[in-house]
Design a protein around this motif. Structure first.
Motif, short mmCIF file in Angstrom:
data_model
loop_
_atom_site.label_atom_id
_atom_site.label_comp_id
_atom_site.label_asym_id
_atom_site.label_seq_id
_atom_site.Cartn_x
_atom_site.Cartn_y
_atom_site.Cartn_z
N PRO A 138 2.85 5.73 -2.07
CA PRO A 138 1.69 6.27 -1.32
C PRO A 138 0.46 5.38 -1.43
O PRO A 138 -0.35 5.35 -0.51
N ASP A 139 0.31 4.64 -2.51
CA ASP A 139 -0.87 3.79 -2.63
C ASP A 139 -0.67 2.42 -1.99
O ASP A 139 -1.53 1.54 -2.09
N SER A 144 1.69 0.20 -2.73
CA SER A 144 2.33 -0.80 -3.59
C SER A 144 3.84 -0.81 -3.38
O SER A 144 4.41 0.12 -2.81
N ASN A 196 7.62 -0.23 -3.81
CA ASN A 196 8.27 0.92 -4.43
C ASN A 196 9.80 0.81 -4.36
O ASN A 196 10.48 1.80 -4.58
#
Length: 759
Positions: free
Chosen positions: A171-172, A174, A176
């Protein structure tokens, strides 16, 4: 020979005739060398165009399916990022709406390289692929792009495969993890099997690192080289300088066969599509011609040498020449069948016998359907081979008392004795001819299918004079062609008036364009999901000053047979583009093109000029063609279609599912849309097989990233069935009849919206 070696003999040889003979021999040799050089040049140029067309079709097929696989991967990624715990990869694999030409599987890997989900090998869950390049590339990258891996051995199947990978994002934003799409390399063989490469033709798909992803020779996959590393491949050196090209290799690294190689980089991907035509295939016909030339030369040499050395008896030469001239005057040089002159004499003799109490007879006139397309595609030499083969089959169909003649380029005539029921006897022979000619021909390795149309006149019922009987057989032949070809028709009295009416229309048609008697009507193409008008099809109408509004089915076939369809088609195209330029920018215009427009004139230049003059953006123009344009895999027509597509216009395959239409056309050229013929739509509500065919067409089109339009929609029930079949667009009287541009409604069809249908 001893006489020739004496002083007198040598003196006789040193005569002007000897010099003339030597000059003739030199001329023959020079002419033969010139013809062979021309054949060699023409063969190389034809092979170059053929290879370029094939590699473009192959590249577009590969690009399309890779893009489709990536689109599915993006859908899987969105689903996973929304709900990681609820992702069901097996459901995505089995979803029929997401299927493409390739079968592939998915796996999801965490940011640490551990597989957490797999659609094809649950046993791999928990394994780490952190050391695999396709994982490291995405882990180290900051860009969201598709990565195509080098060939790897799959953990689950042990087969060579490639992986398409996409980054997974937290979600940020980055990193994953990685979503991987696994594709077995053996699947790529389905894209080169339909390609017509001839003997020892090769096709391959190689990545820019030099790894072989697909390879085949003679239509068979080369499993032994898939996944192998070819860093010194000649095509890799050339692709660095140019993204596409054609060259001669010095001998394949795989089988040492010299080929003409066409290559092109797959659009947007690190892959190169390669097609090779064997040198022996490129020059096969030129070599055959060379043997024929030298065979003829050897005969000519013998004749000249004999004439120079020994001479020939004047009376014998005159007698032979007279016999040859007499034979040539009454026989066809190609088939050795009687020609029109001798056939006319046979008809006159048969009439004389019938008047004297002899048996009656039937006259059959037949010609080959689409013979010009075969000549244009395979060349006149193959056309001659076909005519000779047809002549042999015709003779095999006849009884000993019947006579067959060649009376034109692809036209034959049969004189059939008939003692009993003339009509039944003629019909039986006509059916036998249709069946026999309809069997495939093998012409020097080319399998050709040709059909014929037959007209029949009976003596004395249909005429008591030869000219009248031939005319009536011709009229019956025209009726057979008008009724769809590949059939026969017996003469009927009404055909005379029909022929006169056709002639009158042809005369009026020639002056109709200068008099501005034509008008373009438009019929809406409606989006199935929203009932919004997505486009219009241009339909020509003829406002005849005396006949009134003439329907297209009364004059289009005449315009095509006379060549008038070329100026008429250009006028319709220009008028439609000009009208559409004033419509809202989301409304497209569809214009039909005749096969004649591809054979005569430069259709690409005409379309480009119409777009330029009207100001209509190219992406708003759809050009509709029928399968006739692609019959016999015409290279010239394919080249023109690719050039049209490069202008930015859309190419639509009309009347799909009828006539000669087959799935091979969808591989021959990457169409943007297919139109489902109205015959399937009309019977959808009463025949389950029609509904199944429609669903199959829409599913196939969707997997190939093509739009579908259903023609002839007239009832709400048909509309519901087509929506259920996932058809994209509709056209028919339910949405409005064709009308002039001034009366055209481009608003939403309210009575056909899904909300209205439910209400």
């Amino acid at each position: 020979m001893r006489r020739l070696l004496t002083i007198d003999g040598l003196r006789h040889l040193a005569q002007p005739a000897t010099y003339l003979g030597v000059a003739m021999l030199a001329s023959i040799i020079a002419a033969t060398a010139y013809l062979m050089a021309q054949d060699h040049t023409n063969a190389e140029e034809q092979a170059r165009r053929h290879a370029e067309n094939l590699v473009r079709a192959y590249e577009e097929s590969v690009a399309r399916v890779i893009k489709s696989a990536d689109n599915v991967a993006l859908q899987v990624r969105r689903a996973y990022e929304r709900d990681p715990a609820g992702i069901d990869l097996v459901a995505f694999v089995n979803d029929p709406t997401l299927r493409t030409d390739l079968t592939f599987q998915f796996s999801i890997t965490r940011r640490d390289g551990v597989i957490v989900a797999s659609s094809y090998a649950p046993s791999t869950v928990g394994l780490s692929i952190a050391d695999r390049v396709h994982f490291r590339i995405q882990a180290d990258s900051r860009e969201d792009r598709l990565y195509v891996s080098n060939p790897l051995i799959s953990h689950s199947s042990g087969n060579m495969a490639i992986f398409l990978t996409r980054r997974l994002l937290a979600p940020d934003g980055s990193f994953n993890g990685v979503l991987s799409v696994w594709i077995d390399l053996l699947q790529f063989e389905k894209f080169f099997r339909p390609l017509d490469l001839g003997e020892d033709g090769s096709v391959s798909l190689i990545n820019l690192d030099g790894y072989m992803l697909a390879s085949g020779v003679n239509g068979e996959v080369r499993r032994d080289v898939i996944g192998k590393y070819f860093p010194q491949a000649g095509v890799l050196k050339r692709i660095a300088a140019s993204e596409q090209g054609v060259y001669w290799n010095t001998g394949s690294a795989i089988d040492r066969i010299r080929r003409m190689v066409a290559y092109t980089q797959v659009k947007g991907l690190p892959l190169v599509a390669v097609v090779g035509v064997a040198e022996s295939e490129v020059f096969r016909h030129a070599a055959q011609n060379a043997r024929i030339y030298w065979g003829i030369d050897s005969i000519a040499f013998s004749v000249i040498l004999i004439a120079v050395g020994f001479g020939a008896a004047r009376e014998r030469k005159l007698t032979t020449a007279a016999a040859a001239i007499a034979h040539q005057a009454h026989h066809d040089a190609l088939t050795e069948l009687p020609n029109r002159v001798l056939f006319q004499r046979h008809v006159d003799d048969a009439m004389a016998r019938a008047r004297g109490g002899g048996e009656r007879f039937n006259l059959l006139i037949l010609d080959l359907d689409h013979f010009k397309a075969i000549n244009d595609t395979l060349g006149h030499a193959f056309g001659d081979l076909l005519v000779k083969a047809v002549a042999r089959r015709l003779k095999a169909c006849l009884s000993a008392s019947d006579i067959v003649a060649r009376i034109g380029g692809d036209e034959f005539a049969v004189l059939q004795a008939a003692r009993d029921d003339q009509g039944a006897v003629a019909a039986a022979l006509a059916k036998r001819i249709l069946e026999t000619i309809g069997e495939p021909f093998d012409l020097d390795g080319h399998h050709v299918i040709v059909e014929t149309s037959i007209g029949v006149a009976l003596y004395p019922a249909d005429g008591v004079e030869a000219e009248e009987l031939l005319k009536h057989a011709d009229l019956a032949l025209y009726r057979a062609k008008s009724d769809g070809r590949n059939t026969f028709r017996l003469f009927e009295s009404g055909m005379d008036s029909e022929a006169q009416a056709r002639y009158d229309i042809e005369v009026d048609l020639r002056s109709a364009i200068p008099r501005n008697e034509f008008e373009v009507y438009y019929q809406s193409l409606v989006d199935a999901a929203t009932a919004e008008v997505a486009g219009c099809e241009a339909l020509v109408r003829w406002n005849h000053p005396e006949r009134g509004l003439v329907a297209p089915d009364k004059f289009i076939s005449i315009a095509e047979s006379t060549g008038l369809i070329v100026p008429l088609g250009e006028w319709v195209l220009r008028r439609a583009c000009a009208d559409a330029a004033a419509w809202p920018p989301h409304i497209k215009i569809a214009v039909n093109l005749s096969p004649i427009q591809f054979r005569k004139g430069d259709i690409v230049e005409v379309v480009a000029s119409a777009l330029s003059d009207s100001g209509l953006p190219a992406d708003r123009l759809e050009l509709e063609i029928t399968e006739s344009v692609l019959l016999q895999k015409n290279e010239s027509n394919l080249s023109k279609l690719h050039r049209l597509r490069r202008l930015g216009v859309s190419i639509v395959l009309d009347d799909f599912g009828t006539g000669y239409s087959s799935l091979s056309y969808l591989l021959t050229f990457p169409f943007d849309k297919v139109k489902i013929d109205r015959s399937f739509v009309a019977d959808m509500s009463t025949r389950s097989d029609c509904a199944s065919i429609v669903r199959a067409i829409t599913g196939l089109a969707k997997s190939l990233d093509m739009t579908t339009t259903a023609e002839g929609v007239e009832t709400p029930e048909q509309l519901d069935l087509l929506r259920a079949a996932s058809c994209n667009q509709m056209q028919g009287y339910l949405f409005g009849r064709p009308c002039p541009a001034s009366a055209l409604q481009l608003d939403r069809i309210e009575h056909c919206t899904p909300e209205t249908q439910v209400a």
